[in-house]
Design a protein around this motif. Sequence first.
Motif, PDB file in Angstrom:
ATOM      1  N   UNK A  11     -10.681  16.821 -15.451  1.00  0.00           N
ATOM      2  CA  UNK A  11      -9.873  15.262 -16.385  1.00  0.00           C
ATOM      3  C   UNK A  11      -8.567  15.074 -15.030  1.00  0.00           C
ATOM      4  N   UNK A  12      -7.810  15.857 -14.450  1.00  0.00           N
ATOM      5  CA  UNK A  12      -6.690  16.240 -13.743  1.00  0.00           C
ATOM      6  C   UNK A  12      -7.290  15.845 -12.752  1.00  0.00           C
ATOM      7  N   UNK A  13      -8.009  17.128 -12.057  1.00  0.00           N
ATOM      8  CA  UNK A  13      -8.123  17.112 -10.829  1.00  0.00           C
ATOM      9  C   UNK A  13      -9.025  15.363 -10.033  1.00  0.00           C
ATOM     10  N   UNK A  14     -10.379  15.085 -10.970  1.00  0.00           N
ATOM     11  CA  UNK A  14     -10.809  13.972 -10.880  1.00  0.00           C
ATOM     12  C   UNK A  14     -10.201  12.865 -11.288  1.00  0.00           C
ATOM     13  N   UNK A  15      -8.704  12.825 -12.026  1.00  0.00           N
ATOM     14  CA  UNK A  15      -7.870  11.763 -12.383  1.00  0.00           C
ATOM     15  C   UNK A  15      -7.196  11.250 -10.466  1.00  0.00           C
ATOM     16  N   UNK A  16      -7.184  12.666  -9.838  1.00  0.00           N
ATOM     17  CA  UNK A  16      -5.988  12.652  -8.517  1.00  0.00           C
ATOM     18  C   UNK A  16      -7.297  11.888  -7.428  1.00  0.00           C
ATOM     19  N   UNK A  17      -8.641  12.440  -7.823  1.00  0.00           N
ATOM     20  CA  UNK A  17      -9.207  12.282  -6.818  1.00  0.00           C
ATOM     21  C   UNK A  17      -9.943  10.295  -7.012  1.00  0.00           C
ATOM     22  N   UNK A  18      -9.641  10.280  -8.004  1.00  0.00           N
ATOM     23  CA  UNK A  18      -9.713   9.103  -7.850  1.00  0.00           C
ATOM     24  C   UNK A  18      -8.599   7.733  -7.807  1.00  0.00           C
ATOM     25  N   UNK A  19      -7.681   8.378  -7.885  1.00  0.00           N
ATOM     26  CA  UNK A  19      -6.128   7.747  -7.047  1.00  0.00           C
ATOM     27  C   UNK A  19      -6.475   8.144  -5.830  1.00  0.00           C
ATOM     28  N   UNK A  28       1.119  -1.581  -0.004  1.00  0.00           N
ATOM     29  CA  UNK A  28       0.144  -0.475   0.530  1.00  0.00           C
ATOM     30  C   UNK A  28       0.978   1.374  -0.018  1.00  0.00           C
ATOM     31  N   UNK A  29       1.939   1.545   0.844  1.00  0.00           N
ATOM     32  CA  UNK A  29       3.073   2.222   0.997  1.00  0.00           C
ATOM     33  C   UNK A  29       3.256   2.318  -0.635  1.00  0.00           C
ATOM     34  N   UNK A  30       4.285   1.252  -1.476  1.00  0.00           N
ATOM     35  CA  UNK A  30       4.693   1.669  -3.202  1.00  0.00           C
ATOM     36  C   UNK A  30       2.994   2.550  -3.859  1.00  0.00           C
ATOM     37  N   UNK A  31       2.077   1.729  -3.812  1.00  0.00           N
ATOM     38  CA  UNK A  31       1.618   2.773  -4.464  1.00  0.00           C
ATOM     39  C   UNK A  31       0.957   3.792  -3.965  1.00  0.00           C
ATOM     40  N   UNK A  32       0.815   4.213  -2.570  1.00  0.00           N
ATOM     41  CA  UNK A  32       0.557   5.415  -2.482  1.00  0.00           C
ATOM     42  C   UNK A  32       1.745   6.367  -2.691  1.00  0.00           C
ATOM     43  N   UNK A  33       2.574   6.060  -2.794  1.00  0.00           N
ATOM     44  CA  UNK A  33       3.875   7.300  -2.838  1.00  0.00           C
ATOM     45  C   UNK A  33       3.679   7.246  -4.429  1.00  0.00           C
ATOM     46  N   UNK A  34       3.578   6.120  -5.813  1.00  0.00           N
ATOM     47  CA  UNK A  34       3.467   5.833  -7.146  1.00  0.00           C
ATOM     48  C   UNK A  34       2.619   6.699  -6.864  1.00  0.00           C
ATOM     49  N   UNK A  35       1.327   6.511  -6.428  1.00  0.00           N
ATOM     50  CA  UNK A  35       0.410   7.382  -6.652  1.00  0.00           C
ATOM     51  C   UNK A  35       0.229   9.052  -6.839  1.00  0.00           C
ATOM     52  N   UNK A  36       0.760   9.397  -5.358  1.00  0.00           N
ATOM     53  CA  UNK A  36       1.193  10.977  -5.415  1.00  0.00           C
ATOM     54  C   UNK A  36       1.967  11.527  -6.508  1.00  0.00           C
ATOM     55  N   UNK A  37       3.378  11.083  -6.932  1.00  0.00           N
ATOM     56  CA  UNK A  37       4.192  11.591  -7.577  1.00  0.00           C
ATOM     57  C   UNK A  37       3.332  11.218  -9.244  1.00  0.00           C
ATOM     58  N   UNK A  38       2.033  10.094  -8.992  1.00  0.00           N
ATOM     59  CA  UNK A  38       1.736  10.587 -10.620  1.00  0.00           C
ATOM     60  C   UNK A  38       0.574  12.248 -10.129  1.00  0.00           C
ATOM     61  N   UNK A  39       0.567  12.530  -9.152  1.00  0.00           N
ATOM     62  CA  UNK A  39      -0.696  13.146  -8.885  1.00  0.00           C
ATOM     63  C   UNK A  39       0.540  14.396  -8.658  1.00  0.00           C
ATOM     64  N   UNK A  40       1.487  14.673  -7.955  1.00  0.00           N
ATOM     65  CA  UNK A  40       2.079  15.751  -8.752  1.00  0.00           C
ATOM     66  C   UNK A  40       2.267  16.230 -10.018  1.00  0.00           C
ATOM     67  N   UNK A  41       3.079  15.050 -10.686  1.00  0.00           N
ATOM     68  CA  UNK A  41       3.187  15.079 -12.107  1.00  0.00           C
ATOM     69  C   UNK A  41       2.269  15.636 -12.966  1.00  0.00           C
ATOM     70  N   UNK A  42       1.317  15.639 -12.854  1.00  0.00           N
ATOM     71  CA  UNK A  42      -0.221  15.445 -13.842  1.00  0.00           C
ATOM     72  C   UNK A  42      -0.445  17.027 -13.154  1.00  0.00           C
ATOM     73  N   UNK A  43      -0.236  17.149 -11.540  1.00  0.00           N
ATOM     74  CA  UNK A  43      -0.407  19.297 -11.131  1.00  0.00           C
ATOM     75  C   UNK A  43       0.338  20.324 -11.986  1.00  0.00           C
ATOM     76  N   UNK A  44       1.684  19.719 -11.876  1.00  0.00           N
ATOM     77  CA  UNK A  44       2.810  20.356 -12.483  1.00  0.00           C
ATOM     78  C   UNK A  44       2.552  20.682 -13.623  1.00  0.00           C
TER      79      UNK A  44
END
Length: 201
Positions: free
Chosen positions: A176-184, A31-47
């Motif tokens: 779309x970006x915000x919805x994807x982040x919320x879904x993750x 879960x922690x690995x997936x949480x980090x991957x999700x946070x990284x993906x969210x950060x990249x998309x938002x940036x």
Amino acid sequence: MDFRRRITFKFSEETEEGPALLDDQEQEEVIETLRKENAKSNKQSISMMKIVLLLSTILHIIYFINPTDDRYPLLILLPRANLDETIPLPRPFTFISLVLHVNLMLLLDSTSVRNFLVQAGIGLDDSIQLRNYTLSPTLAYALAFVAPAVCLFLRRSWLTVAWWSITVCVTYAVQLVLEAAAQGDEHIRSLEAMKYAAPGA
């Protein structure tokens, strides 16, 4: 539509002897690995979206300064002969677009906006949540569609319609970006709820 590929996850792994169960520590590590991957993906998309939003804001500021020039900033390389007159009240419509851009930035990263205002000497109470002052999606889209609708009503060229539709496109992209982040984030919470006690643990 989702900007990112989500990783399918199962707590149990199929083996020749049947499903292999993960103990508590292994579950937490996954879960922690997936949480980090999700946070990284969210950060990249938002940036990436913040960069697009910043570029769009700059273009609108340029046009706001001189709206009488029919060479829209994004279309500056195209021949003037292919462009017709702009719509009535271009500066007020551009101001609305800029307000919507600020609204989108608040939705993407209200913390950065707060820090910018503080550095600019504008004091804000710590209890003020800037996201609470954002426009509703319905109102934001309604305002964004006004200028393109005027273009269509006046039968302006597709280039003119394209320029005044930028705010609509950016608004949709941010959504779309915000919805994807919320879904993750929701996927991660679902995985945490699926945790089980392994036999013998």
